[in-house]
Structure formats: structure tokens, C-alpha cells
Design a protein around this motif. Structure first.
Motif, short mmCIF file in Angstrom:
data_model
loop_
_atom_site.label_atom_id
_atom_site.label_comp_id
_atom_site.label_asym_id
_atom_site.label_seq_id
_atom_site.Cartn_x
_atom_site.Cartn_y
_atom_site.Cartn_z
N VAL A 126 0.82 -1.28 0.13
CA VAL A 126 0.06 0.07 0.08
C VAL A 126 0.50 1.20 -0.02
O VAL A 126 0.26 2.43 0.05
CB VAL A 126 -0.92 0.02 1.23
N GLY A 127 2.10 1.08 -0.04
CA GLY A 127 3.23 2.19 -0.16
C GLY A 127 3.52 2.77 1.31
O GLY A 127 2.88 2.41 2.18
N GLY A 128 4.59 3.57 1.24
CA GLY A 128 5.24 4.18 2.36
C GLY A 128 5.79 3.14 3.23
O GLY A 128 5.74 3.20 4.56
N GLY A 129 6.21 1.69 2.67
CA GLY A 129 6.83 0.56 3.47
C GLY A 129 5.75 0.06 4.00
O GLY A 129 6.07 -0.84 5.09
N GLN A 130 4.41 0.16 4.05
CA GLN A 130 3.38 -0.58 4.53
C GLN A 130 2.75 -1.73 3.47
O GLN A 130 2.64 -1.50 2.55
CB GLN A 130 2.34 0.40 4.88
N TYR A 131 2.52 -2.77 4.16
CA TYR A 131 1.77 -4.22 3.63
C TYR A 131 0.67 -4.48 4.20
O TYR A 131 0.62 -4.62 5.51
CB TYR A 131 2.79 -5.12 3.57
N ALA A 132 -0.49 -4.95 3.50
CA ALA A 132 -1.70 -5.10 4.04
C ALA A 132 -1.94 -6.62 3.56
O ALA A 132 -1.99 -6.99 2.41
CB ALA A 132 -2.85 -4.42 3.56
N LEU A 133 -2.37 -7.62 4.81
CA LEU A 133 -2.65 -8.87 4.16
C LEU A 133 -4.26 -8.66 3.52
O LEU A 133 -5.13 -8.23 4.29
CB LEU A 133 -2.76 -9.60 5.52
N ILE A 134 -4.36 -9.21 2.56
CA ILE A 134 -5.72 -9.01 1.87
C ILE A 134 -6.46 -10.45 2.13
O ILE A 134 -5.94 -11.50 2.63
CB ILE A 134 -5.77 -8.67 0.51
#
Length: 205
Positions: free
Chosen positions: A177-185
């Protein structure tokens, strides 16, 4: 006229010296980058192993004065910069961060991790991200969040968390998701919920 710049290449004392105007130095380096690796194949001495991947200038004039070492020269030769970058490639440094969890929550994370019995690095990261999302109130996670979660459950983290996350993005488990952030979907969530722990003998994931 631009000030002349001299480049000296050792190649096991074979020594190649090039002198050119500073304005043309980029073109000179480009030629050296293509030429030196081929030339270095003729020198297979153990003492010259370091230059087998592409020798680099060892001395260069700076404002008319010769420099004995390129390592302290801010205008290092391109080959040296590339070599340094290649040498450091693959290293990722992580820090433990405050996940905002109570000791009870940390133990719950350990229990959940143990119950899912993840084996592969993809599975391990998915389990930790799933717990952090559902119980830790973290809809996204950074490298450091994941590293800290590994520390919390007492498991060694992957050497390159970025590579594992890249694999998971490819599996559509995770979204960057950008900015070093990751989201588990949802695909990753369903995998953790329904496919873990795996039945004995399966190698999925």
C-alpha cells in the motif's frame, strides 16, 4: 577547457592509465565498465580475486592532486560505487518496535502462531500479519512490525523480509500500500484461516 583527470587501474600490476578531460569522464567510465571485466578474465591469480568482478580505478586526480584511495573520495569511480552497492545488496537491517501489545496479547500471538504451525517463510509472515490485523489492531505492517512479531513468538525472522513480502504479493496474499506498509488481503486471510495448519505431507505455500 576542463581540467584533466587521470585514472589508474591495477589489474595485478598490469596497470592501465587513462587521462581525459573531466567533462568526458562519464564516457571513459562507461567504456571501462565494458572493457575491464573482459580483460580481468586473463588474470586469475587468487590475489586479484577481488577485481575479477570488474576492476576499478585505484587512483584519480582531484583538482590536480592525485588521490591514493578512492574510498574517501566523494567523487568515486563509477565501478567502485557499483561494486560497493553490489556488495551491500541483500542486507536488510531491522529494528524492534512497539506493537502496542500487552503481555497477554503477546502470549496470545505465540499461542496462535503455534496452533497454525507455519513452516515456510510465506506461511510464517502470513500468520503473524493475520494475527496483528485481527487482534493487534494493525491493518498494515512494516518490515519492522513483522520482525518484531517474529521476536515476540521466538522464531528467527527471514533474512530478507522484503523478498518474502514480494512472494506474497505475487500470490495475491498481500498488497503493497506504499510508504513501507503492507496489508494482508482476503486471499491471505483465508489461507491462514482455512489452510493452516497443513495436513501432514503437503507442501502447499
Amino acid at each position: 577547457m576542463s581540467e584533466p583527470v587521470k585514472i589508474r587501474v591495477d589489474l595485478s600490476a598490469g596497470i592501465i592509465e587513462v587521462e581525459a578531460d573531466a567533462s568526458n569522464i562519464d564516457a571513459v567510465f562507461d567504456r571501462l565498465d565494458a572493457f575491464i571485466p573482459r580483460l580481468s578474465q586473463a588474470y586469475k591469480n587468487p590475489s586479484d580475486e577481488a577485481s575479477s568482478n570488474g576492476a576499478t580505478p585505484t587512483a584519480r586526480e582531484n583538482q590536480g592532486q592525485p588521490s591514493e584511495s578512492t574510498s574517501s573520495n566523494p567523487a568515486e569511480a563509477k565501478g567502485e560505487v557499483k561494486k560497493s552497492a553490489k556488495g551491500s545488496k541483500g542486507k536488510e537491517v531491522y529494528s524492534t518496535v512497539d506493537l502496542g501489545l500487552t503481555e497477554t496479547q503477546r502470549q496470545e500471538m505465540r499461542d496462535f502462531y503455534e496452533s497454525k504451525k507455519p513452516k515456510s517463510q510465506n506461511d510464517q509472515v502470513a500468520v503473524l500479519m493475520d494475527w496483528l490485523k485481527r487482534e493487534g489492531n494493525k491493518s498494515t505492517a512494516t518490515w519492522n512490525d513483522i520482525f518484531t512479531a517474529f521476536r515476540t513468538v521466538g522464531v528467527k525472522s527471514p533474512a530478507k523480509i522484503s523478498s518474502v513480502l514480494g512472494n506474497m504479493v505475487g500470490l495475491s496474499w498481500v498488497k503493497n500500500v506504499g510508504g513501507g506498509q503492507y496489508a494482508l488481503i482476503h486471499v491471505g486471510e483465508d489461507y491462514v484461516k482455512f489452510d493452516l495448519p497443513k495436513e501432514k505431507g503437503t507442501g502447499k505455500g
